[in-house]
Design a protein around this motif. Structure first.
Motif, PDB file in Angstrom:
ATOM      1  N   ALA A 147       3.279 -13.814  -4.541  1.00 21.03           N
ATOM      2  CA  ALA A 147       3.287 -12.426  -5.026  1.00 21.03           C
ATOM      3  C   ALA A 147       1.885 -11.981  -5.427  1.00 21.03           C
ATOM      4  O   ALA A 147       1.483 -10.835  -5.155  1.00 21.03           O
ATOM      5  CB  ALA A 147       4.249 -12.289  -6.198  1.00 21.03           C
ATOM      6  N   LYS A 148       1.135 -12.866  -6.058  1.00 17.21           N
ATOM      7  CA  LYS A 148      -0.248 -12.536  -6.428  1.00 17.21           C
ATOM      8  C   LYS A 148      -1.099 -12.278  -5.184  1.00 17.21           C
ATOM      9  O   LYS A 148      -1.889 -11.329  -5.144  1.00 17.21           O
ATOM     10  CB  LYS A 148      -0.851 -13.679  -7.251  1.00 17.21           C
ATOM     11  N   LEU A 149      -0.947 -13.126  -4.181  1.00 19.34           N
ATOM     12  CA  LEU A 149      -1.710 -12.943  -2.944  1.00 19.34           C
ATOM     13  C   LEU A 149      -1.339 -11.629  -2.252  1.00 19.34           C
ATOM     14  O   LEU A 149      -2.207 -10.883  -1.782  1.00 19.34           O
ATOM     15  CB  LEU A 149      -1.453 -14.112  -1.993  1.00 19.34           C
ATOM     16  N   MET A 150      -0.036 -11.333  -2.192  1.00 17.06           N
ATOM     17  CA  MET A 150       0.437 -10.173  -1.447  1.00 17.06           C
ATOM     18  C   MET A 150       0.219  -8.866  -2.204  1.00 17.06           C
ATOM     19  O   MET A 150       0.283  -7.787  -1.607  1.00 17.06           O
ATOM     20  CB  MET A 150       1.924 -10.338  -1.114  1.00 17.06           C
ATOM     21  N   SER A 151      -0.040  -8.940  -3.503  1.00 10.68           N
ATOM     22  CA  SER A 151      -0.230  -7.722  -4.297  1.00 10.68           C
ATOM     23  C   SER A 151      -1.445  -6.926  -3.826  1.00 10.68           C
ATOM     24  O   SER A 151      -1.553  -5.725  -4.102  1.00 10.68           O
ATOM     25  CB  SER A 151      -0.387  -8.082  -5.773  1.00 10.68           C
ATOM     26  N   LYS A 152      -2.348  -7.575  -3.121  1.00 11.28           N
ATOM     27  CA  LYS A 152      -3.564  -6.905  -2.630  1.00 11.28           C
ATOM     28  C   LYS A 152      -3.341  -6.234  -1.274  1.00 11.28           C
ATOM     29  O   LYS A 152      -4.243  -5.577  -0.759  1.00 11.28           O
ATOM     30  CB  LYS A 152      -4.697  -7.921  -2.520  1.00 11.28           C
ATOM     31  N   LEU A 153      -2.163  -6.400  -0.694  1.00  8.94           N
ATOM     32  CA  LEU A 153      -1.892  -5.918   0.660  1.00  8.94           C
ATOM     33  C   LEU A 153      -0.766  -4.894   0.618  1.00  8.94           C
ATOM     34  O   LEU A 153       0.417  -5.247   0.648  1.00  8.94           O
ATOM     35  CB  LEU A 153      -1.516  -7.091   1.567  1.00  8.94           C
ATOM     36  N   ASN A 154      -1.097  -3.625   0.573  1.00  6.75           N
ATOM     37  CA  ASN A 154      -0.091  -2.576   0.425  1.00  6.75           C
ATOM     38  C   ASN A 154       0.724  -2.322   1.687  1.00  6.75           C
ATOM     39  O   ASN A 154       1.703  -1.568   1.651  1.00  6.75           O
ATOM     40  CB  ASN A 154      -0.761  -1.274  -0.024  1.00  6.75           C
ATOM     41  N   ASN A 155       0.324  -2.915   2.814  1.00 12.06           N
ATOM     42  CA  ASN A 155       1.075  -2.691   4.059  1.00 12.06           C
ATOM     43  C   ASN A 155       2.291  -3.603   4.184  1.00 12.06           C
ATOM     44  O   ASN A 155       3.034  -3.521   5.159  1.00 12.06           O
ATOM     45  CB  ASN A 155       0.156  -2.870   5.274  1.00 12.06           C
ATOM     46  N   TYR A 156       2.513  -4.471   3.190  1.00 14.20           N
ATOM     47  CA  TYR A 156       3.712  -5.334   3.183  1.00 14.20           C
ATOM     48  C   TYR A 156       4.698  -4.861   2.120  1.00 14.20           C
ATOM     49  O   TYR A 156       4.298  -4.553   0.986  1.00 14.20           O
ATOM     50  CB  TYR A 156       3.339  -6.785   2.898  1.00 14.20           C
ATOM     51  N   ASN A 157       5.964  -4.837   2.494  1.00 17.60           N
ATOM     52  CA  ASN A 157       7.033  -4.512   1.558  1.00 17.60           C
ATOM     53  C   ASN A 157       7.894  -5.743   1.325  1.00 17.60           C
ATOM     54  O   ASN A 157       8.204  -6.475   2.277  1.00 17.60           O
ATOM     55  CB  ASN A 157       7.908  -3.373   2.093  1.00 17.60           C
ATOM     56  N   VAL A 158       8.269  -5.970   0.097  1.00 15.05           N
ATOM     57  CA  VAL A 158       9.034  -7.162  -0.247  1.00 15.05           C
ATOM     58  C   VAL A 158      10.518  -6.842  -0.360  1.00 15.05           C
ATOM     59  O   VAL A 158      10.908  -5.748  -0.802  1.00 15.05           O
ATOM     60  CB  VAL A 158       8.512  -7.804  -1.557  1.00 15.05           C
ATOM     61  N   SER A 159      11.346  -7.778   0.048  1.00  6.51           N
ATOM     62  CA  SER A 159      12.797  -7.702  -0.155  1.00  6.51           C
ATOM     63  C   SER A 159      13.323  -9.114  -0.292  1.00  6.51           C
ATOM     64  O   SER A 159      12.610 -10.088  -0.031  1.00  6.51           O
ATOM     65  CB  SER A 159      13.493  -6.986   1.002  1.00  6.51           C
ATOM     66  N   MET A 160      14.568  -9.246  -0.723  1.00  6.43           N
ATOM     67  CA  MET A 160      15.152 -10.564  -0.962  1.00  6.43           C
ATOM     68  C   MET A 160      16.586 -10.600  -0.470  1.00  6.43           C
ATOM     69  O   MET A 160      17.255  -9.564  -0.365  1.00  6.43           O
ATOM     70  CB  MET A 160      15.114 -10.900  -2.467  1.00  6.43           C
ATOM     71  N   GLU A 161      17.036 -11.811  -0.194  1.00  9.41           N
ATOM     72  CA  GLU A 161      18.438 -12.049   0.154  1.00  9.41           C
ATOM     73  C   GLU A 161      18.886 -13.317  -0.548  1.00  9.41           C
ATOM     74  O   GLU A 161      18.164 -14.311  -0.578  1.00  9.41           O
ATOM     75  CB  GLU A 161      18.599 -12.221   1.661  1.00  9.41           C
ATOM     76  N   GLU A 162      20.065 -13.252  -1.155  1.00  9.36           N
ATOM     77  CA  GLU A 162      20.642 -14.464  -1.755  1.00  9.36           C
ATOM     78  C   GLU A 162      22.073 -14.619  -1.284  1.00  9.36           C
ATOM     79  O   GLU A 162      22.804 -13.635  -1.160  1.00  9.36           O
ATOM     80  CB  GLU A 162      20.532 -14.448  -3.277  1.00  9.36           C
TER      81      GLU A 162
END
Length: 233
Positions: free
Chosen positions: A114-129
């Motif tokens: 999450a820290k690494l990806m916080s600098k990249l606004n072109n990625y969107n996060v989602s989850m599945e459980e």
């Protein structure tokens, strides 16, 4: 070590098996039909009960000065209340949404990603459980912990099960027969996707982690987490 099991469902029975193989004694198997008689003789209590009974179980342990490890989810609106009571009673309390050693390493990996990806606004996060159909809460406590780890380290500020906005993490919760637990975290852009995943093969990993936590917290005072048990910093 003398262990009180508060909740004697599938997880309670799995914990009992592992505790016995590690040389411990089960002195109380608390269910909705039984009392707390004998709790005062325990060295530690392990709570895997129901959201409706967790607060009573945990607070009763504090009143008896019994260290308590809880893996019950769905009651966390009362967590701060239990922390305050533990401090007032000079007790010992360890809550974890998931006791699996692998999952707790997964939590740390999730935070770092999450820290690494916080600098990249072109990625969107989602989850599945995905969990078994008997699981009462959705999303799982583990999914909420993963989402909170992302929120602490990124531009996101909330999670939701539907209709996310730009700062919401969408969690898709599925219930399928005989699935112990699978968690995915996705980072998607227009050109690629990054995924991290943890899949449990059985309840044994959760049960073993709970027993390890109980062994660790015996004779301690204070508020702890699995990061303390596993020395994850």
């Amino acid at each position: 070590m003398k262990i009180a099991l508060l909740g004697y469902g599938k997880m309670g029975k799995e914990i009992e098996k592992i505790a016995l193989t590690r040389g411990h004694e089960i002195i109380l198997k608390k269910s909705s039909e039984t009392t707390f008689e004998g709790l005062e003789n325990a060295d530690v209590a392990i709570d895997f009960s129901l959201p409706s009974t967790a607060v009573e179980n945990i607070s009763t342990c504090f009143n008896f000065k019994i260290p308590v490890v809880s893996g019950t989810t769905g009651w966390l609106e009362h967590y701060n209340e239990m922390v305050s009571m533990c401090e007032l009673k000079d007790g010992a309390f360890l809550y974890a949404s998931n006791f699996s050693v692998g999952v707790n390493i997964f939590f740390e990996l999730n935070n770092h990603l999450a820290k690494l990806m916080s600098k990249l606004n072109n990625y969107n996060v989602s989850m599945e459980e995905i969990h078994h159909t008997q699981k009462l809460d959705a999303p799982s406590g583990t999914a909420i912990s993963l989402a909170n780890g992302i929120i602490k380290n990124s531009r996101y500020n909330n999670w939701t099960l539907e209709n996310p906005n730009e700062t919401d993490i969408l969690i898709e919760a599925k219930r399928i027969e005989n699935v112990p637990g699978t968690h995915h975290v996705f980072y998607r852009s227009e050109v690629d996707e990054i995924e991290i995943k943890h899949e449990a093969f059985s309840r044994q990993g959760f049960a073993l982690g709970a027993v390890i936590a109980a062994e660790w917290i015996a004779n301690k005072k204070g508020i702890y987490s699995m990061k303390d048990v596993l020395n994850l910093g």
